[in-house]
Motif scaffolding. Structure first.
Motif, mmCIF file in Angstrom:
data_model
loop_
_atom_site.group_PDB
_atom_site.id
_atom_site.type_symbol
_atom_site.label_atom_id
_atom_site.label_comp_id
_atom_site.label_asym_id
_atom_site.label_seq_id
_atom_site.Cartn_x
_atom_site.Cartn_y
_atom_site.Cartn_z
ATOM 1 N N SER A 89 0.828 -1.196 0.000
ATOM 2 C CA SER A 89 0.000 0.000 0.000
ATOM 3 C C SER A 89 0.870 1.257 0.000
ATOM 4 C CB SER A 89 -0.990 -0.051 1.167
ATOM 5 O OG SER A 89 -0.528 0.696 2.251
ATOM 6 N N GLN A 90 2.032 1.184 0.630
ATOM 7 C CA GLN A 90 2.946 2.322 0.574
ATOM 8 C C GLN A 90 3.464 2.543 -0.840
ATOM 9 O OE1 GLN A 90 3.450 4.626 2.873
ATOM 10 N NE2 GLN A 90 1.889 3.448 3.954
ATOM 11 N N ILE A 91 3.743 1.452 -1.533
ATOM 12 C CA ILE A 91 4.230 1.571 -2.910
ATOM 13 C C ILE A 91 3.135 2.192 -3.785
ATOM 14 C CG2 ILE A 91 5.016 0.301 -4.945
ATOM 15 C CD1 ILE A 91 6.100 -1.853 -2.951
ATOM 16 N N GLU A 92 1.913 1.702 -3.606
ATOM 17 C CA GLU A 92 0.802 2.246 -4.384
ATOM 18 C C GLU A 92 0.665 3.753 -4.170
ATOM 19 O OE1 GLU A 92 -2.850 0.181 -3.578
ATOM 20 O OE2 GLU A 92 -2.061 -1.716 -4.352
ATOM 21 N N ASP A 93 0.702 4.150 -2.889
ATOM 22 C CA ASP A 93 0.579 5.572 -2.579
ATOM 23 C C ASP A 93 1.667 6.377 -3.266
ATOM 24 O OD1 ASP A 93 -1.533 4.893 -1.070
ATOM 25 O OD2 ASP A 93 -0.616 5.280 0.883
ATOM 26 N N ALA A 94 2.882 5.834 -3.238
ATOM 27 C CA ALA A 94 4.012 6.549 -3.824
ATOM 28 C C ALA A 94 3.844 6.702 -5.327
ATOM 29 C CB ALA A 94 5.318 5.814 -3.499
ATOM 30 N N VAL A 95 3.343 5.647 -5.972
ATOM 31 C CA VAL A 95 3.156 5.705 -7.425
ATOM 32 C C VAL A 95 2.140 6.798 -7.785
ATOM 33 C CG1 VAL A 95 2.240 4.463 -9.426
ATOM 34 C CG2 VAL A 95 3.782 3.307 -7.841
ATOM 35 N N VAL A 96 1.052 6.816 -7.034
ATOM 36 C CA VAL A 96 0.006 7.799 -7.320
ATOM 37 C C VAL A 96 0.511 9.207 -7.030
ATOM 38 C CG1 VAL A 96 -2.307 8.575 -6.675
ATOM 39 C CG2 VAL A 96 -1.825 6.123 -6.913
ATOM 40 N N LYS A 97 1.212 9.346 -5.909
ATOM 41 C CA LYS A 97 1.734 10.658 -5.526
ATOM 42 C C LYS A 97 2.736 11.191 -6.546
ATOM 43 C CE LYS A 97 2.412 10.783 -0.800
ATOM 44 N NZ LYS A 97 3.366 10.928 0.327
ATOM 45 N N ALA A 98 3.511 10.266 -7.113
ATOM 46 C CA ALA A 98 4.526 10.666 -8.098
ATOM 47 C C ALA A 98 3.893 10.908 -9.470
ATOM 48 C CB ALA A 98 5.600 9.585 -8.197
ATOM 49 N N ASP A 99 2.561 10.706 -9.520
ATOM 50 C CA ASP A 99 1.837 10.984 -10.748
ATOM 51 C C ASP A 99 2.258 10.071 -11.899
ATOM 52 O OD1 ASP A 99 -0.258 12.352 -11.607
ATOM 53 O OD2 ASP A 99 0.836 14.087 -12.389
ATOM 54 N N LEU A 100 2.624 8.861 -11.573
ATOM 55 C CA LEU A 100 3.074 7.925 -12.604
ATOM 56 C C LEU A 100 1.894 7.165 -13.200
ATOM 57 C CD1 LEU A 100 6.142 6.644 -10.612
ATOM 58 C CD2 LEU A 100 6.260 7.874 -12.779
ATOM 59 N N ALA A 101 0.891 6.962 -12.381
ATOM 60 C CA ALA A 101 -0.294 6.240 -12.840
ATOM 61 C C ALA A 101 -1.424 6.536 -11.876
ATOM 62 C CB ALA A 101 -0.017 4.746 -12.878
ATOM 63 N N THR A 102 -2.651 6.429 -12.374
ATOM 64 C CA THR A 102 -3.787 6.590 -11.476
ATOM 65 C C THR A 102 -4.033 5.258 -10.785
ATOM 66 O OG1 THR A 102 -5.370 5.890 -13.125
ATOM 67 C CG2 THR A 102 -4.835 8.221 -13.066
ATOM 68 N N LYS A 103 -4.843 5.321 -9.760
ATOM 69 C CA LYS A 103 -5.148 4.095 -9.009
ATOM 70 C C LYS A 103 -5.754 3.028 -9.917
ATOM 71 C CE LYS A 103 -5.534 3.358 -4.310
ATOM 72 N NZ LYS A 103 -4.710 4.236 -3.508
ATOM 73 N N GLU A 104 -6.533 3.493 -10.922
ATOM 74 C CA GLU A 104 -7.209 2.552 -11.810
ATOM 75 C C GLU A 104 -6.201 1.874 -12.747
ATOM 76 O OE1 GLU A 104 -8.419 5.780 -11.303
ATOM 77 O OE2 GLU A 104 -9.722 4.875 -9.781
ATOM 78 N N GLU A 105 -5.219 2.651 -13.187
ATOM 79 C CA GLU A 105 -4.247 2.106 -14.140
ATOM 80 C C GLU A 105 -3.263 1.150 -13.479
ATOM 81 O OE1 GLU A 105 -3.554 5.787 -17.246
ATOM 82 O OE2 GLU A 105 -2.650 5.913 -15.259
ATOM 83 N N LEU A 106 -3.103 1.356 -12.201
ATOM 84 C CA LEU A 106 -2.058 0.655 -11.477
ATOM 85 C C LEU A 106 -2.253 -0.864 -11.490
ATOM 86 C CD1 LEU A 106 0.385 1.436 -9.695
ATOM 87 C CD2 LEU A 106 -1.144 1.277 -7.737
ATOM 88 N N PRO A 107 -1.280 -1.592 -11.984
ATOM 89 C CA PRO A 107 -1.389 -3.055 -11.903
ATOM 90 C C PRO A 107 -1.165 -3.512 -10.459
ATOM 91 C CG PRO A 107 0.709 -2.414 -12.897
ATOM 92 C CD PRO A 107 -0.042 -1.154 -12.637
ATOM 93 N N ALA A 108 -1.553 -4.740 -10.179
ATOM 94 C CA ALA A 108 -1.340 -5.266 -8.825
ATOM 95 C C ALA A 108 0.154 -5.268 -8.514
ATOM 96 C CB ALA A 108 -1.889 -6.679 -8.735
#
Length: 555
Positions: free
Chosen positions: A13-32
């Motif tokens: 969940s920390q990795i997910e948050d970081a990806v979204v915060k860094a604007d690399l992908a939206t939550k929907e685009e994010l693969p597992a």
RNA sequence: GUCCCAGUAGCUCAGCAGGAUAGAGCAACAGCCUUCUAAGCUGUGGGUCGCAGGUUCGAAUCCUGCCUGGGACGCCA
């Protein structure tokens, strides 16, 4: 959820948050997020390939993405002490391993329940296995099916599935007529009268013994009855005798069933016609050449199948369809059948039937168990069904022992042919993986006993004292157990349990040789190590229990 | 002919949803028992992942074709 899973979820969940915060992908685009445990310790405790996976979405180089993720990553929330970018874009995480110290108290507290999970979500799943015809002794192929089936059921249960074990008794049809005739011939022969075995008779030694038993009990009195009555008697007697024998042997082999389902009961309870009616209503039935057919090609089978022969009797398939309908009517939403490799061609028609009855094709899963070859002194022992000269499970149990057979039969992936080495299975040496694992368990028991004799109580141990590399490796392995059981359940691969327990035993032996557990000079260290040992003991015992192998306290 | 399974070290096999230098046991070689069970441990050597293409940042792993071994192709069960 256990400690290891909590750790992983927190990290993900920390990795997910970081990806979204860094604007690399939206939550929907994010693969597992995939976390893997690197083989090489230099690559940390966990690694993720998310930066590579995001390369296409974010349209940036993986290593650059990894940098962006780490810039927005809050390590503290996930016990991360260090995070590095490596290779083509892996992010390696080094964890604060104090979480591992919570593992031992958990294991000690859970005891037999350690390794349990709820990933099965209580799904009602039925496993049908062995289902050998009651016409002879169980041979090696059945034994492998029994080992794998029983272990799979154990694994599924531990992973939180609601499992029912079932044995389908083929007590109707031709083979039972044959059984009656075979018993009759053996009975006559035992009386010293000439009588040939039927053409497809059962040649096994058990039927010879049965004939002798009947001759002893009844003399030639049975001959006074009509042929019809005689055969009916031989049929019932033979069936009961064979079934009792199957049940006895399987019980001795530590395999039990919740339900023994009789094929004959399908006729008695009038379940076959209604099943046929369902197929008929849906238009999957047609008549041709005086027979009634199931249009299984509608569901991908390579040819259509006869249900009612032109002599108006059913084929094997027909009651089997009724049987599977009955299973589904009983509320199972997943059926697993464990079959020998020689039945694999039967899968498409059975799966077609499931669909014709109105269920998804994957409601039925068939696990095919490949063949067993028996080797002794480097030579393959030929088995012949025709002459009845196959090695029986009972003989094998007497000669080799149950633990070794169960372990060996579940040790390999079901997809692989299995070479069963009699000499290795019998050998009481370190070459034999069963003894290797059991020895690890016995060693621990000896230490725990000695500690108890000395009055050492390790209840108030301090796990943070377990800082050696070998202790830490052992701890991590212990922590994997729940996940291993869950994977084995979901992938229907009980052989992973033997792989796991072997590795665990290996780490234990290595630890044992490197560190003295009972150290009078260091009471606190001794307590911590004893607690670790107890946790290993519990985990080995639980793993062995899953595959039906005993965990001895001394050897 | 069609379908299923397998092909990874000399042998028997792992290899988890594609990931970093392909692992283990046995066998071979070299070590470790005045110390909790040597039924154990430590180290060394050993591999074109059957072959050929393809998919992609990346293939033992996914796709296609072929080769080899085993099995199945009944109005038997």
């Amino acid at each position: 959820m256990n400690i290891m899973q909590q750790m992983q979820e927190a990290l993900k969940s920390q990795i997910e948050d970081a990806v979204v915060k860094a604007d690399l992908a939206t939550k929907e685009e994010l693969p597992a997020i995939i976390l893997e445990q690197p083989k090489d310790k230099a690559h940390g405790d966990y690694a993720t390939n998310i930066a590579m996976q995001l390369a296409r979405i974010a349209k940036k180089a993986p290593r650059k993405i990894a940098e962006d993720i780490l810039a927005n990553f809050d390590g503290e929330k996930a016990s991360v002490t260090k995070a590095e970018i490596a290779g083509p874009g892996f992010i390696n995480f080094f964890l604060n391993n104090t979480y591992l110290s919570d593992l031992i108290p958990t294991i000690l507290e859970q005891g037999k329940d350690y390794g349990n999970s709820t990933i099965g979500k209580n799904e009602k799943i039925q496993v049908e296995f062995v289902s050998a015809n009651p016409t002879g002794d169980l041979h090696l192929g059945h034994a492998r099916g029994a080992s794998v089936g029983d272990s799979l059921c154990n694994v599924l249960q531990k992973a939180g599935y609601d499992v029912a074990r079932e044995y389908y008794i083929n007590d109707a049809g031709n083979q039972i007529v044959n059984l009656a005739k075979s018993v009759q011939a053996r009975y006559m022969q035992a009386l010293g009268k000439e009588m040939d075995m039927p053409e497809d008779g059962y040649q096994g030694a058990d039927i010879i013994a049965l004939g002798e038993k009947l001759a002893k009990e009844h003399g030639d009195k049975l001959l006074e009855e009509s042929e019809e009555k005689q055969l009916s008697y031989f049929r019932d007697y033979g069936l009961k005798y064979e079934l009792d024998k199957l049940a006895t042997d399987l019980k001795a082999f530590r395999v039990s069933f919740d339900h023994w389902f009789s094929e004959t009961s399908l006729y008695e309870d009038k379940r076959i016609e209604p099943a046929l009616d369902v197929l008929k209503e849906k238009g999957y039935i047609f008549e041709e050449d005086g027979a009634t057919w199931f249009r299984s090609t509608d569901f991908g089978d390579d040819k259509n199948r006869v249900l009612i022969k032109n002599d108006s009797t059913y084929t094997y398939l027909t009651p089997d369809i009724a049987y599977h309908k009955n299973k589904l009517d009983r509320g199972f939403n997943k059926l697993i059948n464990i079959w020998g490799a020689d039945h694999h061609g039967y899968i498409p028609r059975m799966r077609a039937a499931i669909q014709a009855l109105g269920y998804d094709a994957d409601t039925l899963e068939v696990e095919i168990i490949q063949m067993v070859n028996l080797f002794e002194n480097g030579e393959k022992i030929k088995m012949s069904k025709r002459t009845g000269k196959a090695v029986t499970l009972r003989e094998l149990m007497e000669e080799v022992g149950i633990d070794a057979i169960r372990y060996f039969f579940v040790m390999r992936s079901c997809d692989s042919h299995l070479d069963f080495d009699m000499n290795l299975a019998k050998s009481e040496s370190n070459d034999n993986p069963v003894y290797y694992v059991q020895y690890a368990h016995a060693r621990i028991c000896t230490m725990l006993k000695q500690a108890a004799d000395k009055g050492i109580d390790f209840k108030d141990f301090d796990a943070s004292l377990l800082t050696s590399e070998k202790a830490e490796t052992l701890l991590k392995k212990l922590g994997e157990f729940t996940q291993v059981v869950g994977d084995a359940a979901m992938n229907r691969t009980p052989h992973r349990i033997t792989n796991y327990v072997f590795d665990l035993a290996s780490l234990l032996h290595s630890f044992y040789n490197a560190e003295k557990v009972l150290d009078p000079e260091n009471v606190e260290g001794t307590k911590a190590r004893l607690a670790l040992m107890d946790a290993v003991r519990i985990t080995i015992a639980n793993a062995l229990d899953l595959i039906g192998v005993e965990a001895p306290e001394s050897m």
